[in-house]
Design a protein around this motif. Structure first.
Motif, PDB file in Angstrom:
ATOM      1  N   LEU A 155       0.858  -1.182   0.000  1.00  0.00           N
ATOM      2  CA  LEU A 155       0.000   0.000   0.000  1.00  0.00           C
ATOM      3  C   LEU A 155       0.893   1.230   0.000  1.00  0.00           C
ATOM      4  O   LEU A 155       1.560   1.531   0.981  1.00  0.00           O
ATOM      5  N   TYR A 156       0.901   1.896  -1.116  1.00  0.00           N
ATOM      6  CA  TYR A 156       1.699   3.096  -1.242  1.00  0.00           C
ATOM      7  C   TYR A 156       1.153   4.149  -0.287  1.00  0.00           C
ATOM      8  O   TYR A 156      -0.037   4.465  -0.312  1.00  0.00           O
ATOM      9  N   GLY A 157       2.007   4.635   0.555  1.00  0.00           N
ATOM     10  CA  GLY A 157       1.583   5.657   1.503  1.00  0.00           C
ATOM     11  C   GLY A 157       1.071   5.109   2.815  1.00  0.00           C
ATOM     12  O   GLY A 157       0.610   5.860   3.664  1.00  0.00           O
ATOM     13  N   PHE A 158       1.144   3.781   3.001  1.00  0.00           N
ATOM     14  CA  PHE A 158       0.615   3.172   4.220  1.00  0.00           C
ATOM     15  C   PHE A 158       1.411   3.626   5.445  1.00  0.00           C
ATOM     16  O   PHE A 158       2.623   3.457   5.498  1.00  0.00           O
ATOM     17  N   ALA A 159       0.718   4.231   6.383  1.00  0.00           N
ATOM     18  CA  ALA A 159       1.415   4.798   7.549  1.00  0.00           C
ATOM     19  C   ALA A 159       1.571   3.730   8.623  1.00  0.00           C
ATOM     20  O   ALA A 159       0.950   3.777   9.671  1.00  0.00           O
ATOM     21  N   TYR A 160       2.460   2.748   8.343  1.00  0.00           N
ATOM     22  CA  TYR A 160       2.561   1.609   9.265  1.00  0.00           C
ATOM     23  C   TYR A 160       3.041   2.033  10.636  1.00  0.00           C
ATOM     24  O   TYR A 160       2.684   1.432  11.639  1.00  0.00           O
ATOM     25  N   GLU A 161       3.869   3.075  10.670  1.00  0.00           N
ATOM     26  CA  GLU A 161       4.397   3.490  11.977  1.00  0.00           C
ATOM     27  C   GLU A 161       3.279   3.986  12.887  1.00  0.00           C
ATOM     28  O   GLU A 161       3.342   3.849  14.102  1.00  0.00           O
ATOM     29  N   TYR A 162       2.269   4.559  12.266  1.00  0.00           N
ATOM     30  CA  TYR A 162       1.133   5.044  13.040  1.00  0.00           C
ATOM     31  C   TYR A 162       0.463   3.889  13.771  1.00  0.00           C
ATOM     32  O   TYR A 162       0.122   3.979  14.941  1.00  0.00           O
ATOM     33  N   GLN A 180       2.092   7.948   4.860  1.00  0.00           N
ATOM     34  CA  GLN A 180       3.522   8.077   5.097  1.00  0.00           C
ATOM     35  C   GLN A 180       4.238   7.773   3.779  1.00  0.00           C
ATOM     36  O   GLN A 180       3.928   6.783   3.136  1.00  0.00           O
ATOM     37  N   TYR A 181       5.177   8.663   3.386  1.00  0.00           N
ATOM     38  CA  TYR A 181       5.845   8.461   2.094  1.00  0.00           C
ATOM     39  C   TYR A 181       7.338   8.688   2.226  1.00  0.00           C
ATOM     40  O   TYR A 181       7.789   9.356   3.150  1.00  0.00           O
ATOM     41  N   THR A 182       8.048   8.120   1.284  1.00  0.00           N
ATOM     42  CA  THR A 182       9.459   8.503   1.114  1.00  0.00           C
ATOM     43  C   THR A 182       9.519   9.254  -0.206  1.00  0.00           C
ATOM     44  O   THR A 182       9.025   8.757  -1.216  1.00  0.00           O
ATOM     45  N   VAL A 183      10.110  10.415  -0.191  1.00  0.00           N
ATOM     46  CA  VAL A 183      10.014  11.301  -1.349  1.00  0.00           C
ATOM     47  C   VAL A 183      11.411  11.734  -1.760  1.00  0.00           C
ATOM     48  O   VAL A 183      12.217  12.109  -0.906  1.00  0.00           O
ATOM     49  N   LEU A 226       1.944  13.497  -4.611  1.00  0.00           N
ATOM     50  CA  LEU A 226       2.556  12.220  -4.222  1.00  0.00           C
ATOM     51  C   LEU A 226       1.705  11.043  -4.693  1.00  0.00           C
ATOM     52  O   LEU A 226       2.218  10.028  -5.157  1.00  0.00           O
ATOM     53  N   ILE A 227       0.384  11.211  -4.608  1.00  0.00           N
ATOM     54  CA  ILE A 227      -0.513  10.136  -5.052  1.00  0.00           C
ATOM     55  C   ILE A 227      -0.380   9.937  -6.552  1.00  0.00           C
ATOM     56  O   ILE A 227      -0.291   8.814  -7.044  1.00  0.00           O
ATOM     57  N   GLU A 228      -0.319  11.068  -7.280  1.00  0.00           N
ATOM     58  CA  GLU A 228      -0.279  10.949  -8.729  1.00  0.00           C
ATOM     59  C   GLU A 228       1.072  10.429  -9.213  1.00  0.00           C
ATOM     60  O   GLU A 228       1.159   9.638 -10.135  1.00  0.00           O
ATOM     61  N   GLN A 229       2.120  10.911  -8.566  1.00  0.00           N
ATOM     62  CA  GLN A 229       3.445  10.569  -9.071  1.00  0.00           C
ATOM     63  C   GLN A 229       3.896   9.176  -8.661  1.00  0.00           C
ATOM     64  O   GLN A 229       4.618   8.515  -9.404  1.00  0.00           O
TER      65      GLN A 229
END
Lengths: 638, 299
Positions: A200-207, A434-437, A403-406
């Motif tokens: 899951l792109y953007g999955f905020a697992y740390e949360y 959560q993302y790495t950018v 971020l979602i689009e790219q």
């Protein structure tokens, strides 16, 4: 027939006591060593005794107390219900004129008595020896808490072990499953979170991981009972769980066929559940292992294939009780297809998780930060990363949209930033990603947010105040060189300038910490401290220190430096891999001795990814290796 | 009275007992015969309320046995491999039985010491197999069951002890109308004991017989005639089996002895013998008639 005679039979009761009574003795002797004897040993040494004076009974002899508490109830459950797992005894016991209810209740009642009696006697002992101790080590209340906690935990573990004993026909597996039962909820949750982040792109697992999952593992929780006191609610929950385990156990017992003794799983319908569940869990472990080790999708897939195969084979070995499981791959193929479908559903974002963004009108406030901490721990005093201003919410929103689009996957990039974007909606819902950018994309969107007053106020607590009366002192500089301001006038003046500096600051693509002279730490009353990065770009600060003649004291200047050697970093070797010897070995290098040029070098050098490597040779012999990025190079270089 | 009606039992895919129906009248001894793996033990464990059948009903005096305390208190099941609580003496086991079985007879227990010369305070686990079995019988008989289910009970007992046990069995059946089900893979072992015999093969009862009228109802006949055997001779008899040995016709015939003799005499044979059958022979022929080979069914 009365209920008493229906549920109680003296013959069987005697037999059970004869069978497991020793457990009570073991527990009693163990506790005797852990508590009274230990306390008397401590009483020989006042310091030792003082250490425990806060009524921490769980801490006394904990090395004996906890292992007993974690093993005896489970062993006891295994011994008590051993009769169900052996063919001869299971037939015999069920040929007797005793109902299953009667057998069950008598076994668990003896079991609980065997556990509770030693604890109760020990609580009595603690109260009895209390007057003879040189200091008041604990109160009656502490003993009561100790008793309640120990009993509740024992009974919970015992009932859980009884429950899994109904599910399996093997005593060994009963023991294994008992521990699995209590670790499982936290374990599966953590494994799922770890694995979801790969799909899951953007999955905020740390949360999700930061929910204190280990608190729901009774073993781990009880070890912390002294630091975070056991609560009445907890004891209540344990008792409720115990009750549920007993009800389920009895229900299963009545359904269980006698002939399933020695079967790994006593209920046929549960066998596929076990096989697939086990396969799934081992698969998640493998995926998480290779994912964390290698961070690459190829390895993750390998991890899934390898470990699911392993899990499947092990599960079948356990069920069939042989290692020769060569047939029956149909189920595995089915499982694989199912998992692939589920995997595709996640990667194709069937649930719209990855693309979900609330509509702007719904957003009450937005969160923007590089980690999750302040999203959950929303404290006013420290850094605050929530934005209420419409303009800023829009900036964050746009960044998120981008971020979602790219969907930039960034395993190969060097310069990356962690971004956490969150929304608190007006209806109370929370959305967090959560993302790495990559740095270049990040900077583009970061600038407008950074330049806003709201961000700065959030980011720098010093901007949220106008009077500096409670500031005791300010320390400006690094470990080696620093200035201390203690004069009230200096403090007021400096902080005013600092505020102005921070408000004037504009984002220049610079990442915090890459180019700084040190830190400015502001010490308040009551040991509160606040620090601000002293960036090399803070000219107002530099000017202020210069005007007072403090600059030389506060930071490294050309006067401290013997020479500077500059070389091209053609191969883009990361800065932390460079050694002075490597710089010496380079043939083409610029050696700077001129003070003005050295000062220029100092101003521009930083710790980021460098196109030039700068060796700074101090007069005292120390060598510091920094770099120039190609955007910021002294004019005489190149 | 034990009534078993249309009972089936599956272990996973394997069907151990298939649609078995029979009944054991009160005060009789029923012999359940069959080779290893025929399903005897499974069937007995269902009768003892240990296993639950997948299909059908098992009742004792009209009540389903499974989880039925009232009936189980009157019944004892003695398995082929015995179980005793670890580290117990005979005396301790007896105390246990006393609490478990309401009809426990302490007096009888002490009396039987004469029959079973074993020290009461000895640990059962230290004893030989044969002694353990004696202990089991000792305890069982002292519990005064109304229904006794014995799975291969005589294995491991010497001839003297066998006779003692059989005697007590007979006595209890005669005096108290105890109902007994006894399994064996050996016909001779139970021949003198049972009133009724059922043979279990691959989970089904393939034959069931009352032993008393079994022997009086079936006969071996040897006859020879001048020339051909009259054609009407065989037709008018219930012939189970026939073969020619030279000119002598050997056949197994069902029917009343006098009637058979009268019928044969009428045809004026030159040779005529009416011989008794052993129990084994009866089964061989009866089962041969049904297409089974006894060699495969009983050892």
């Amino acid at each position: 027939m009365t209920l008493k005679t229906f549920l109680f039979n003296r013959g069987i009761f005697n037999q059970i006591v004869r069978n497991v009574g020793w457990v009570a003795l073991v527990y009693f002797v163990g506790l005797l060593f852990a508590l009274p004897i230990h306390i008397f040993m401590m009483a020989e040494n006042k310091n030792w005794l003082m250490y425990h004076q806060t009524g921490r009974i769980f801490d006394i002899g904990s090395i004996i107390q906890f292992p007993l508490m974690f093993t005896l109830p489970i062993l006891l459950a295994i011994f008590l219900f051993r009769y169900m797992q052996v063919k001869l005894s299971v037939d015999y016991m069920h040929s007797l004129p005793l109902k299953r209810e009667a057998l069950f209740f008598q076994h668990i009642i003896v079991g609980m008595v065997v556990l509770i009696v030693p604890i109760a006697i020990m609580a009595g002992c603690l109260i009895l020896i209390k007057p003879f101790l040189p200091i008041s080590l604990y109160s009656f209340k502490h003993v009561a808490i100790w008793f309640a906690g120990t009993v509740a935990m024992n009974i919970l573990l015992f009932s859980g072990a009884v429950f899994v004993g109904m599910l399996t026909g093997m005593s060994v597996l009963q023991g294994v499953f008992a521990y699995v039962l209590f670790f499982f909820p936290a374990g599966i949750f953590i494994l799922l979170m770890f694995n979801l982040k790969y799909f899951l792109y953007g999955f905020a697992y740390e949360y999700y991981l930061s929910y204190s999952m280990n608190e729901i593992v009774p073993f781990i929780r009880s070890l912390n009972w002294e630091t975070r006191r056991i609560q009445p609610l907890e004891i209540f929950i344990y008792i409720v769980l115990t009750f549920i385990f007993y009800v389920l156990s009895l229900w299963l017992y009545k359904k269980r066929h006698v002939e399933t003794a020695t079967d790994a799983i006593a209920f046929r319908p549960l066998r596929p559940v076990f096989t697939y569940g086990f396969t799934f869990c081992v698969m998640l472990v493998g995926g998480a292992y290779f994912g964390e080790m290698q961070q690459r999708m190829g390895w993750i897939i390998f991890g899934y294939v390898f470990s699911s195969l392993l899990g499947y084979v092990i599960a079948r070995m356990i069920l069939e009780k042989t290692w020769r499981v060569f047939t029956g791959w149909k189920e595995y193929v089915g499982y694989t297809i199912f998992i692939i479908v589920v995997g595709l559903m996640f990667t194709s974002d069937l649930f719209g998780y990855e693309s979900r963004q609330p509509s702007l009108d719904e957003v009450k406030r937005a969160y923007f930060g590089d980690h999750i901490y302040y999203f959950e721990n929303d404290t006013e005093s420290e850094e605050n990363a929530f934005f209420y201003e419409k303009e800023n919410i829009e900036h964050i929103y746009l960044f998120h949209q981008q971020l979602i689009e790219q969907r930039t996957y960034t395993d190969t990039e060097n310069d990356i930033r962690h971004v956490v974007i969150g929304y608190d909606l007006k209806n109370g819902d929370r959305i967090v990603r959560q993302y790495t950018v990559p740095l270049n994309i990040y900077n583009q969107f970061y600038a407008p947010i950074f330049n806003s007053l709201e961000f700065k106020k959030n980011h720098y607590p010093i901007l949220r105040t106008n009077h500096f009366k409670n500031v005791l002192q300010i320390k400006i500089g690094s470990e080696d060189k620093f200035v201390r301001l203690q004069d009230r006038a200096d403090i007021e003046s400096f902080l005013t300038i600092l505020q102005q500096q921070l408000l004037n600051e504009t984002f220049d693509g610079e990442i915090i910490g890459y180019r700084s002279w040190g830190t400015i730490s502001i010490v308040y009353e009551k040991y509160r401290e606040d620090s601000v990065e002293w960036k090399k770009s803070y000219h107002l600060i530099e000017q202020w220190l210069q005007n007072r003649g403090l600059l030389q004291q506060a930071r490294v200047t050309a006067n401290d430096i013997a020479e500077v050697k500059i070389i091209r970093n053609i191969k883009q070797v990361p800065i932390y891999d460079w050694t002075p010897e490597m710089i010496e070995r380079e043939k083409e290098k610029i050696i700077v001795h001129d003070k003005k040029k050295i000062e220029q070098c100092l101003q521009m050098a930083g710790g980021g990814g460098g196109d030039y490597i700068v060796g700074i040779y101090y007069k005292n012999g120390h060598i510091d290796i920094q770099s120039f990025s190609k955007h910021l190079v002294p004019p005489f270089v190149d | 009275m034990i009534q078993i009606h249309d009972v089936s039992k599956r272990f996973g895919e394997f069907e151990a007992i298939k649609d078995v129906t029979f009944f054991v009248p009160k005060g009789s001894i029923y012999g359940l015969l069959g080779s290893n793996g025929a399903g005897k033990t499974t069937l007995m464990k269902m009768m003892a309320g240990i296993y639950k059948q997948n299909k059908g009903t098992i009742t004792i005096d009209g009540e389903p046995i499974f989880e039925n305390i009232k009936q189980k208190e009157r019944m004892i099941f003695l398995p082929d491999t015995l179980y005793f609580f670890p580290n117990t003496t005979i005396r301790q086991m007896a105390d246990f039985y006393r609490h478990i079985y309401p009809k426990w007879n302490e007096e009888r227990f002490y009396k039987m010491q004469e029959l079973f010369p074993i020290n009461m305070n000895q640990k059962i686990h230290r004893m030989s197999k044969g002694m353990q079995r004696q202990v089991a019988f000792w305890l069982t008989f002292s519990a005064m069951p109304d229904v006794l289910i014995l799975d291969e009970p005589l294995d491991g007992l010497d001839a003297v002890m066998r006779q003692k046990v059989k005697n007590i069995l007979f006595q209890d059946v005669a005096e108290r109308e105890m109902t007994v089900v006894i399994s064996s893979h050996n016909l001779f072992e139970v021949e003198d004991l049972c009133d009724r015999i059922g043979i279990l093969h691959n989970g089904s009862i393939i034959i069931e017989k009352e032993l008393d009228n079994l022997k009086t109802n079936i006969h071996k006949v040897q006859v020879a005639f001048h020339g051909q055997t009259p054609s009407s001779f065989l037709k008018q008899m219930d012939v189970v089996y026939q073969e020619y040995r030279g000119s002598v016709l050997l056949c197994i015939v069902r029917g009343k002895e006098e009637q058979i003799i009268a019928h044969i005499q009428k045809h004026e044979p030159i040779l005529f013998d009416l011989l008794p059958l052993t129990l084994e022979e009866i089964f061989i022929y009866e089962m041969g008639e049904k297409g089974y080979d006894i060699e495969n069914i009983l050892v």
